[in-house]
Design an enzyme around this catalytic site. Structure first.
Site, short mmCIF file in Angstrom:
data_model
loop_
_atom_site.label_atom_id
_atom_site.label_comp_id
_atom_site.label_asym_id
_atom_site.label_seq_id
_atom_site.Cartn_x
_atom_site.Cartn_y
_atom_site.Cartn_z
CE LYS A 88 -2.24 -0.86 3.86
NZ LYS A 88 -1.62 -2.15 4.26
NE ARG A 147 -3.90 -1.11 10.04
CZ ARG A 147 -2.82 -0.55 9.49
NH1 ARG A 147 -2.83 0.71 9.15
NH2 ARG A 147 -1.74 -1.26 9.27
NE ARG A 176 7.36 -3.11 5.89
CZ ARG A 176 6.05 -2.87 6.03
NH1 ARG A 176 5.34 -2.48 4.99
NH2 ARG A 176 5.47 -3.05 7.18
NE ARG A 222 6.64 -0.63 9.97
CZ ARG A 222 5.45 -0.54 9.41
NH1 ARG A 222 5.33 0.04 8.23
NH2 ARG A 222 4.38 -1.02 10.00
NE ARG A 232 2.22 -4.85 11.43
CZ ARG A 232 3.18 -4.69 10.51
NH1 ARG A 232 4.33 -5.31 10.63
NH2 ARG A 232 2.96 -3.88 9.49
#
Ligand code: AMP
Length: 206
Positions: free
Chosen positions: A13, A88, A122, A153, A164
């Site tokens: 996204k 969300r 990532r 992160r 998550r």
């Protein structure tokens, strides 16, 4: 144009939103980025959000909605917005309909089994904020675009990722039905090359 990008964590996204917002001339608003900046500036919102983010849980609706309400009241949102990571929950979607209802919602679809490797690999550049997959980096510590230092992160660790994804399926996935009912949902296959996903998003908006 007022646009939302929906999709699980790791669907791409943020990466796609950066390109599409520039293409459409609307601000890219990422609630995750807003929270991370609030945390590094140690604002009251940041202090409140940190414990939820570190645990992989959603920040309470009241905090998140108040932050987005304030952001959407800013001048640059007169042209529209591209929201990445908000809403969300259905409660957030209902609040957004009252604040400034979206014109279209793009669901970027990626199967769960692809998300884990995307998220654990990532890396983010601390300087230009670009996002990269570690497999594409010649040097695992250096941004290929600006030479800045890249980092992982804290919520991209395997144990937090599971929480998550659970939050996504339980709280966010119901938005697909919510926006389908309003006739605003567009679905795009996110399990593809970046350029192909970008083209598919623009085609879905025509
Ligand atoms: P993201 O960068 O979009 O993956 O968001 C990182 C984290 O920020 C999420 O795992 C949540 O803890 C929090 N967050 C971001 N956006 C929202 C939202 N709309 N509602 C609740 N929590 C959020």
């Amino acid at each position: 144009m007022k646009l939302i990008f929906l999709g699980p964590p790791g669907a791409g996204k943020g990466t796609q939103a950066a390109g599409v917002s520039a293409h459409l001339g609307v601000p890219h608003i990422s609630t995750g980025d807003m929270f991370r900046s609030a945390i590094s500036n140690q604002t009251p919102t940041g202090l409140e959000a940190k414990r939820y983010i570190d645990a992989g849980q959603l920040v309470p609706d009241s905090v998140t909605i108040a932050m987005v309400r304030e952001r959407l009241a800013m001048d640059d949102c007169k042209a529209g917005y591209l929201l990445d990571g908000f809403p969300r929950t259905v409660e957030q979607a209902i609040a957004l309909d009252e604040i400034s209802a979206p014109d279209a919602v793009v669901d970027i679809d990626v199967p769960d089994e692809r998300l884990l490797s995307r998220l654990t690999g990532r890396r983010i550049c601390g300087k230009c904020h670009g996002t990269f997959h570690i497999s594409k980096l010649a040097d695992a510590h250096t941004c290929p675009v600006c030479g800045g230092e890249v980092y992982q992160r804290s919520d991209d660790m395997p144990e937090t990722i599971a929480t998550r994804l659970k939050a996504y399926h339980e709280s966010t996935e119901p938005l697909i039905g919510y926006y389908t009912g309003l006739g605003k949902l567009r679905r795009v296959n996110g399990d593809n090359q970046l350029e192909e996903v970008f083209k598919a998003i623009l085609a879905s908006l025509e």
